[in-house]
Design a protein around this motif. Structure first.
Motif, PDB file in Angstrom:
ATOM      1  N   THR A  40      48.355  57.319 -18.396  1.00 21.54           N
ATOM      2  CA  THR A  40      48.430  58.346 -19.440  1.00 21.54           C
ATOM      3  C   THR A  40      48.027  59.705 -18.883  1.00 21.54           C
ATOM      4  O   THR A  40      48.665  60.724 -19.179  1.00 21.54           O
ATOM      5  CB  THR A  40      47.550  57.968 -20.647  1.00 21.54           C
ATOM      6  OG1 THR A  40      47.987  56.694 -21.144  1.00 21.54           O
ATOM      7  CG2 THR A  40      47.684  58.989 -21.775  1.00 21.54           C
ATOM      8  N   SER A  58      48.156  57.684 -27.004  1.00 24.39           N
ATOM      9  CA  SER A  58      48.829  56.392 -27.133  1.00 24.39           C
ATOM     10  C   SER A  58      48.506  55.864 -28.528  1.00 24.39           C
ATOM     11  O   SER A  58      47.538  55.151 -28.710  1.00 24.39           O
ATOM     12  CB  SER A  58      48.362  55.431 -26.047  1.00 24.39           C
ATOM     13  OG  SER A  58      48.787  55.904 -24.801  1.00 24.39           O
ATOM     14  N   ASP A  77      54.722  53.551 -24.684  1.00 18.68           N
ATOM     15  CA  ASP A  77      53.595  52.744 -24.205  1.00 18.68           C
ATOM     16  C   ASP A  77      53.734  51.345 -24.800  1.00 18.68           C
ATOM     17  O   ASP A  77      53.555  51.142 -25.997  1.00 18.68           O
ATOM     18  CB  ASP A  77      52.281  53.392 -24.653  1.00 18.68           C
ATOM     19  CG  ASP A  77      51.074  52.699 -24.041  1.00 18.68           C
ATOM     20  OD1 ASP A  77      51.210  51.527 -23.606  1.00 18.68           O
ATOM     21  OD2 ASP A  77      49.987  53.310 -24.004  1.00 18.68           O
ATOM     22  N   GLU A 105      54.745  53.320 -20.011  1.00 17.79           N
ATOM     23  CA  GLU A 105      53.567  52.557 -19.563  1.00 17.79           C
ATOM     24  C   GLU A 105      53.798  51.095 -19.915  1.00 17.79           C
ATOM     25  O   GLU A 105      54.331  50.775 -20.957  1.00 17.79           O
ATOM     26  CB  GLU A 105      52.299  53.056 -20.274  1.00 17.79           C
ATOM     27  CG  GLU A 105      51.964  54.488 -19.926  1.00 17.79           C
ATOM     28  CD  GLU A 105      50.630  54.932 -20.525  1.00 17.79           C
ATOM     29  OE1 GLU A 105      49.616  54.216 -20.378  1.00 17.79           O
ATOM     30  OE2 GLU A 105      50.612  56.012 -21.137  1.00 17.79           O
TER      31      GLU A 105
HETATM   32 MG   LIG Z   1      47.589  54.746 -21.067  1.00 19.60          MG
END
Ligand SMILES: [Mg+2]
Ligand SMILES: Nc1ncnc2c1ncn2[C@@H]1O[C@H](COP(=O)(O)OP(=O)(O)OP(=O)(O)O)[C@@H](O)[C@H]1O
Length: 142
Positions: A40, A58, A77, A105
């Motif tokens: 992140t 997130s 994410d 992610e």
């Molecule tokens: Mg993260």
């Protein structure tokens, strides 16, 4: 394969800014690394370099955040992805074939739904020193 070490979140932002200058629209980045590795953090630096001043977070309930900068940035994410069915329902393809940049992610959780030509960014934290080692390579590149 490009290997870069960073020794602070600021240095990670600098690396992200360099990549933001180099990468064009349509790029899909997959970020790999343990919890707290700096995925992140990297995306936050990338967003700042695109001129996005909204904070990149997130969120708990949305897996996808969309931000407007010099290029649009999609932050996905998948940590909280419940499984393959939910992955299908996200309509990820829509985010890949765009004029913007997509950063994912926990990308491996999307399995087959990922594009073939991603840019992979692996981050490893050295627990003793706090240094992060970034390994950056295109899909299929040795
Ligand atoms: Mg993260
Ligand atoms: N060189 C560095 N680069 C990036 N982050 C660093 C560095 N050194 C220390 N940190 C710290 O490590 C943490 C990285 O957290 P971050 O949320 O970016 O991890 P993450 O990989 O996204 O984790 P998660 O899988 O939980 O989403 C931050 O608290 C940051 O301040």
């Amino acid at each position: 394969m490009r290997i870069v070490e960073t020794n602070s979140p600021d240095e990670t932002w600098e690396l992200a800014a360099e990549l933001a200058d180099e990468l064009g629209p349509g790029t899909v980045m997959a970020l790999h690394g343990d919890l707290g590795a700096g995925k992140t953090c990297f995306i936050q630096g990338f967003a700042a370099a695109l001129g996005i001043d909204e904070p990149i977070t997130s969120p708990t309930y949305t897996l996808i955040g969309e931000y407007e900068g010099r290029l649009p940035l999609h932050h996905i994410d998948l940590y909280r992805l419940s499984g393959p069915v939910e992955a299908l329902g996200l309509g990820l393809e829509e985010y890949f074939d765009v004029n913007g940049i997509t950063a994912i992610e926990w990308a491996e959780r999307a399995g087959d739904l990922l594009p073939d030509d991603m840019l992979h960014i692996e981050i490893k934290a050295d627990e003793k020193t706090g240094t992060r080692t970034f390994r950056i390579y295109k899909e299929g590149e040795v």
